[in-house]
Enzyme design. Structure first.
Site, PDB file in Angstrom:
ATOM      1  N   LYS A   1     -12.904 -45.183  -9.391  1.00 28.55           N
ATOM      2  CA  LYS A   1     -11.868 -44.749 -10.313  1.00 28.55           C
ATOM      3  C   LYS A   1     -12.519 -43.943 -11.432  1.00 28.55           C
ATOM      4  O   LYS A   1     -13.704 -44.169 -11.685  1.00 28.55           O
ATOM      5  CB  LYS A   1     -11.098 -45.941 -10.850  1.00 28.55           C
ATOM      6  CG  LYS A   1     -11.746 -46.633 -12.071  1.00 28.55           C
ATOM      7  CD  LYS A   1     -10.779 -47.590 -12.720  1.00 28.55           C
ATOM      8  CE  LYS A   1     -11.210 -47.911 -14.117  1.00 28.55           C
ATOM      9  NZ  LYS A   1     -10.421 -48.912 -14.792  1.00 28.55           N
TER      10      LYS A   1
ATOM     11  N   LYS B   1     -12.224 -59.112  -5.267  1.00 30.66           N
ATOM     12  CA  LYS B   1     -12.350 -60.471  -5.810  1.00 30.66           C
ATOM     13  C   LYS B   1     -11.913 -61.507  -4.780  1.00 30.66           C
ATOM     14  O   LYS B   1     -10.932 -61.318  -4.068  1.00 30.66           O
ATOM     15  CB  LYS B   1     -11.520 -60.603  -7.087  1.00 30.66           C
ATOM     16  CG  LYS B   1     -12.113 -59.774  -8.206  1.00 30.66           C
ATOM     17  CD  LYS B   1     -11.471 -60.066  -9.516  1.00 30.66           C
ATOM     18  CE  LYS B   1     -12.141 -59.277 -10.622  1.00 30.66           C
ATOM     19  NZ  LYS B   1     -13.494 -59.757 -10.930  1.00 30.66           N
TER      20      LYS B   1
ATOM     21  N   HIS C   1      -5.307 -51.024 -10.948  1.00 27.47           N
ATOM     22  CA  HIS C   1      -5.561 -52.456 -10.756  1.00 27.47           C
ATOM     23  C   HIS C   1      -4.281 -53.304 -10.706  1.00 27.47           C
ATOM     24  O   HIS C   1      -4.078 -54.085  -9.793  1.00 27.47           O
ATOM     25  CB  HIS C   1      -6.460 -53.004 -11.868  1.00 27.47           C
ATOM     26  CG  HIS C   1      -7.747 -52.252 -12.027  1.00 27.47           C
ATOM     27  ND1 HIS C   1      -8.513 -51.876 -10.956  1.00 27.47           N
ATOM     28  CD2 HIS C   1      -8.397 -51.797 -13.119  1.00 27.47           C
ATOM     29  CE1 HIS C   1      -9.580 -51.237 -11.399  1.00 27.47           C
ATOM     30  NE2 HIS C   1      -9.525 -51.167 -12.705  1.00 27.47           N
TER      31      HIS C   1
ATOM     32  N   HIS D   1     -12.156 -52.429  -7.680  1.00 32.38           N
ATOM     33  CA  HIS D   1     -12.959 -53.652  -7.556  1.00 32.38           C
ATOM     34  C   HIS D   1     -12.124 -54.923  -7.671  1.00 32.38           C
ATOM     35  O   HIS D   1     -12.565 -55.990  -7.284  1.00 32.38           O
ATOM     36  CB  HIS D   1     -14.154 -53.652  -8.520  1.00 32.38           C
ATOM     37  CG  HIS D   1     -13.769 -53.729  -9.951  1.00 32.38           C
ATOM     38  ND1 HIS D   1     -13.492 -52.626 -10.702  1.00 32.38           N
ATOM     39  CD2 HIS D   1     -13.611 -54.777 -10.767  1.00 32.38           C
ATOM     40  CE1 HIS D   1     -13.178 -52.996 -11.920  1.00 32.38           C
ATOM     41  NE2 HIS D   1     -13.243 -54.291 -11.990  1.00 32.38           N
TER      42      HIS D   1
ATOM     43  N   GLU E   1      -8.253 -58.161 -22.006  1.00 33.93           N
ATOM     44  CA  GLU E   1      -9.672 -57.978 -22.337  1.00 33.93           C
ATOM     45  C   GLU E   1      -9.874 -58.243 -23.817  1.00 33.93           C
ATOM     46  O   GLU E   1      -8.964 -58.013 -24.622  1.00 33.93           O
ATOM     47  CB  GLU E   1     -10.098 -56.542 -22.009  1.00 33.93           C
ATOM     48  CG  GLU E   1      -9.972 -56.194 -20.535  1.00 33.93           C
ATOM     49  CD  GLU E   1     -10.341 -54.740 -20.268  1.00 33.93           C
ATOM     50  OE1 GLU E   1     -11.444 -54.500 -19.793  1.00 33.93           O
ATOM     51  OE2 GLU E   1      -9.503 -53.861 -20.554  1.00 33.93           O
TER      52      GLU E   1
ATOM     53  N   LYS F   1      -6.482 -54.269 -24.544  1.00 35.62           N
ATOM     54  CA  LYS F   1      -7.833 -54.462 -25.073  1.00 35.62           C
ATOM     55  C   LYS F   1      -7.752 -55.204 -26.405  1.00 35.62           C
ATOM     56  O   LYS F   1      -6.722 -55.198 -27.063  1.00 35.62           O
ATOM     57  CB  LYS F   1      -8.491 -53.104 -25.284  1.00 35.62           C
ATOM     58  CG  LYS F   1      -8.478 -52.255 -24.023  1.00 35.62           C
ATOM     59  CD  LYS F   1      -9.772 -51.529 -23.819  1.00 35.62           C
ATOM     60  CE  LYS F   1      -9.790 -50.804 -22.508  1.00 35.62           C
ATOM     61  NZ  LYS F   1     -10.422 -51.573 -21.425  1.00 35.62           N
TER      62      LYS F   1
ATOM     63  N   ARG G   1     -29.428 -36.453 -11.187  1.00 34.17           N
ATOM     64  CA  ARG G   1     -29.938 -35.236 -11.800  1.00 34.17           C
ATOM     65  C   ARG G   1     -31.382 -35.312 -12.293  1.00 34.17           C
ATOM     66  O   ARG G   1     -32.079 -34.328 -12.293  1.00 34.17           O
ATOM     67  CB  ARG G   1     -29.034 -34.846 -12.949  1.00 34.17           C
ATOM     68  CG  ARG G   1     -28.373 -33.535 -12.644  1.00 34.17           C
ATOM     69  CD  ARG G   1     -27.650 -32.924 -13.753  1.00 34.17           C
ATOM     70  NE  ARG G   1     -27.056 -33.821 -14.711  1.00 34.17           N
ATOM     71  CZ  ARG G   1     -26.045 -33.474 -15.474  1.00 34.17           C
ATOM     72  NH1 ARG G   1     -25.515 -32.289 -15.346  1.00 34.17           N
ATOM     73  NH2 ARG G   1     -25.546 -34.293 -16.353  1.00 34.17           N
TER      74      ARG G   1
HETATM   75  P1  NAD Z   1     -23.086 -42.169 -16.055  1.00 38.53           P
HETATM   76  O1  NAD Z   1     -22.795 -41.025 -16.966  1.00 38.53           O
HETATM   77  O2  NAD Z   1     -23.826 -43.345 -16.594  1.00 38.53           O
HETATM   78  O3  NAD Z   1     -23.945 -41.630 -14.816  1.00 38.53           O
HETATM   79  C1  NAD Z   1     -23.651 -40.434 -14.181  1.00 38.53           C
HETATM   80  C2  NAD Z   1     -24.638 -40.204 -13.050  1.00 38.53           C
HETATM   81  O4  NAD Z   1     -24.269 -38.983 -12.401  1.00 38.53           O
HETATM   82  C3  NAD Z   1     -26.090 -40.049 -13.468  1.00 38.53           C
HETATM   83  O5  NAD Z   1     -26.899 -40.669 -12.504  1.00 38.53           O
HETATM   84  C4  NAD Z   1     -26.301 -38.540 -13.440  1.00 38.53           C
HETATM   85  O6  NAD Z   1     -27.635 -38.170 -13.156  1.00 38.53           O
HETATM   86  C5  NAD Z   1     -25.410 -38.158 -12.287  1.00 38.53           C
HETATM   87  N1  NAD Z   1     -24.972 -36.753 -12.384  1.00 38.53           N
HETATM   88  C6  NAD Z   1     -24.251 -36.173 -13.364  1.00 38.53           C
HETATM   89  N2  NAD Z   1     -24.076 -34.842 -13.096  1.00 38.53           N
HETATM   90  C7  NAD Z   1     -24.707 -34.594 -11.921  1.00 38.53           C
HETATM   91  C8  NAD Z   1     -24.889 -33.431 -11.115  1.00 38.53           C
HETATM   92  N3  NAD Z   1     -24.389 -32.239 -11.461  1.00 38.53           N
HETATM   93  N4  NAD Z   1     -25.575 -33.574  -9.971  1.00 38.53           N
HETATM   94  C9  NAD Z   1     -26.085 -34.759  -9.586  1.00 38.53           C
HETATM   95  N5  NAD Z   1     -25.942 -35.888 -10.293  1.00 38.53           N
HETATM   96  C10 NAD Z   1     -25.263 -35.815 -11.460  1.00 38.53           C
HETATM   97  O7  NAD Z   1     -21.700 -42.589 -15.394  1.00 38.53           O
HETATM   98  P2  NAD Z   1     -21.283 -44.023 -14.799  1.00 38.53           P
HETATM   99  O8  NAD Z   1     -20.816 -44.885 -15.905  1.00 38.53           O
HETATM  100  O9  NAD Z   1     -22.355 -44.528 -13.916  1.00 38.53           O
HETATM  101  O10 NAD Z   1     -19.979 -43.657 -13.956  1.00 38.53           O
HETATM  102  C11 NAD Z   1     -19.986 -42.996 -12.703  1.00 38.53           C
HETATM  103  C12 NAD Z   1     -18.560 -42.928 -12.165  1.00 38.53           C
HETATM  104  O11 NAD Z   1     -18.054 -44.245 -11.968  1.00 38.53           O
HETATM  105  C13 NAD Z   1     -17.582 -42.261 -13.123  1.00 38.53           C
HETATM  106  O12 NAD Z   1     -16.608 -41.582 -12.375  1.00 38.53           O
HETATM  107  C14 NAD Z   1     -16.941 -43.441 -13.840  1.00 38.53           C
HETATM  108  O13 NAD Z   1     -15.657 -43.123 -14.317  1.00 38.53           O
HETATM  109  C15 NAD Z   1     -16.876 -44.456 -12.727  1.00 38.53           C
HETATM  110  N6  NAD Z   1     -16.838 -45.853 -13.165  1.00 38.53           N
HETATM  111  C16 NAD Z   1     -17.827 -46.370 -13.957  1.00 38.53           C
HETATM  112  C17 NAD Z   1     -17.797 -47.705 -14.315  1.00 38.53           C
HETATM  113  C18 NAD Z   1     -18.910 -48.335 -15.153  1.00 38.53           C
HETATM  114  O14 NAD Z   1     -18.891 -49.553 -15.352  1.00 38.53           O
HETATM  115  N7  NAD Z   1     -19.857 -47.592 -15.644  1.00 38.53           N
HETATM  116  C19 NAD Z   1     -16.750 -48.527 -13.873  1.00 38.53           C
HETATM  117  C20 NAD Z   1     -15.758 -47.978 -13.065  1.00 38.53           C
HETATM  118  C21 NAD Z   1     -15.821 -46.641 -12.717  1.00 38.53           C
END
Ligand code: NAD
Length: 478
Positions: A143, A177, A235, A173, A211, A326, A46
């Protein structure tokens, strides 16, 4: 296996997951000399930014999330040169024509949906509408894949409108592993284990994902989910499938996933008294689960332990004990296969008796170990002791073995190679929700309140009782 040139488009390329896992994983592949010529990585998110702004952001992310000893200035510069960026709106039309102009149609295209699941359908539809996806397009989703069976079905349907199942890569993920894949090698590459891999010789199996962290800043989000949805449905279920499945006829994606699906479909409903749910308590300055969740009456579990049965010929009456939580005493994930005792001891009682345990450790320090009984050395008569037969491959194979790649690193490369073996198929995910949903609904209908457990402990007392009633013990979390 060589990797073709590709365009990897990371929707959500400025988000936490991209910075923490996806981009560092790609960098590591490049530093290992595994990035093909003609590879490109395009961030799409975004924020307004140009390619040079994105490169600065990614440089900072690598400095934060790649340990210093793994960073190399030249490799970082080479990696940053592969990057481009397009500001885009998943829910509107802004940015899509620019992305269409940038992406190459004649190479593998991997679209990584690193955004919340509410945007999956929008992204799939716009990739189609703007005719961006070429014949070699793949999408990668993270996920949570749904919140229950109904929402998972809706997500699958929204992706299926524009992509075939063989183009959809659902990441878990844990499957990336090394030791998880090694589990399949050990089971199906040796004569030694498979004949014993059944109810006749195995007493029970334990799967633990412990965890030390709490839900912290994402408490309000986690509170809508809980350990069952956040960890067990995906998982732990995947680990259970790999440990319990029948040998597939070939190591190919559908043969493996067909066998995993049969395990999920053979799961018995879990009896209410075979599940223990818990919530961690406050510890000193550290808040309790309910404080973290921002709800003093929350009934969401941060811990769950359960006894599960698989109703098939191989596993009849062999319990599988699963637990995850956790704020426990250590961060440790392992699968332990506990074999039965020998049918008759030829030694006198003083010698003691021991069981064989095959333990597969997923984190930290991935590795495998087999407890074997031998005679205690020395002149003190016949006493039995257990010694670990360490099967940690990195030690056994010596210093030349390639460093264990991070799960994300491997999985992303599998997407580019077009290998779906380590990704969940849509019907698997739905079957797992179909098993999980009634358990969660049962708690809600009965208004069940989770037991409190001490932060830093091994979990609620009732979980210990779950094992003690069966004259068994959990393995120590360490
Ligand atoms: P985040 O909130 O840090 O990032 C979200 C991203 O999506 C940003 O780059 C934002 O710009 C983009 N975005 C949001 N709305 C948008 C739109 N309308 N158009 C275009 N881009 C848009 O989230 P995150 O932690 O990176 O997680 C992303 C996904 O991965 C989620 O579904 C989360 O549940 C999953 N996930 C995250 C982790 C982790 O370690 N962070 C682990 C497993 C799964």
């Amino acid at each position: 296996i060589p990797v073709e040139p590709f365009d990897l488009i990371i929707f959500g390329g400025t988000g936490d997951l991209a910075k923490r896992k996806i981009l560092p994983g790609l960098y590591r592949r490049l530093a290992a000399g595994q990035m093909p010529d003609g590879a490109r990585v395009i961030g799409a998110a975004r924020g307004e930014m140009d390619a040079s702004g994105y490169r600065d952001m990614v440089r900072e992310a690598l400095e934060t999330f790649v340990p210093e000893e793994d960073r190399d200035a030249d490799s970082i510069d080479t990696f940053l040169a592969l990057l481009d960026y397009v500001p885009i709106d998943a829910k509107g039309e802004a940015g899509w024509p620019e992305l269409a102009a940038l992406v190459r149609k004649d190479v593998v295209q991997a679209y990584y949906f690193s955004v919340g699941p509410s945007l999956f359908g929008d992204l799939a539809a716009r990739l189609h509408k703007h005719e961006i996806a070429g014949p070699q397009a793949r999408i990668v989703v993270e996920k949570p894949f749904g919140h229950d069976l109904e929402s998972a079905k809706a997500l699958n349907a929204s992706l299926a409108e524009h992509f075939n199942e063989d183009q959809i890569y659902r990441i878990d993920h844990y499957l990336g592993k090394e030791t998880v894949q090694n589990l399949m090698a050990v089971r199906f590459g040796n004569m030694l284990f498979e004949p014993l891999w059944n109810a006749q010789y195995i007493d029970h199996i334990q799967i633990t994902v412990a965890e030390t962290v709490g839900v912290g800043g994402r408490g309000a989000y986690y509170d809508k989910s809980g350990a069952m949805r956040d960890m067990v449905q995906n998982h732990l279920m995947q680990l259970l499938c790999l440990i319990a499945m029948e040998p597939p006829s070939r190591f190919d994606p559908d043969a493996v996933r067909d066998e995993k699906l049969k395990v999920i479909r053979a799961l018995d409903p879990v009896l209410p008294h075979h599940i223990v749910r818990g919530q961690y308590d406050a510890l000193g300055e550290e808040p309790s689960y309910r404080e973290d969740a921002g709800d003093p009456k929350s009934r969401t579990e941060s811990y769950v332990a359960m006894k599960v049965h698989i109703s098939n010929w191989r596993w009849a009456n062999t319990p599988f004990y699963l637990r995850t939580g956790k704020r426990l005493k250590a961060r440790a994930s392992e699968i332990a296969v506990v074999f039965k005792e020998t049918p008759h001891s030829i030694f006198d009682n003083e010698a003691g008796s021991n069981r064989n345990v095959l333990s597969i450790r997923l984190q930290p320090n991935e590795g495998m170990n087999l407890d074997v009984t031998i005679k205690e050395p020395g002149p003190g008569g016949m006493r039995l002791v257990t010694v670990p037969l360490d099967m940690t491959f990195a030690d056994a194979l010596g210093p030349d073995v390639e460093e264990v790649p991070d799960a994300y690193e491997r999985l992303i490369m599998d997407v580019i190679r077009g290998n779906q073996t380590l990704f969940m198929r849509g019907d698997e995910v739905e079957a797992a929700w179909a098993w999980t949903d009634p358990l969660i609904e049962g708690w809600q209908q009965r208004g069940e309140v989770p037991k409190t457990y001490d932060a830093g402990s091994a979990g609620p007392e009732d979980a210990m009782m779950l094992m003690h009633r069966d004259h068994r013990r959990w393995r120590e979390i360490k």
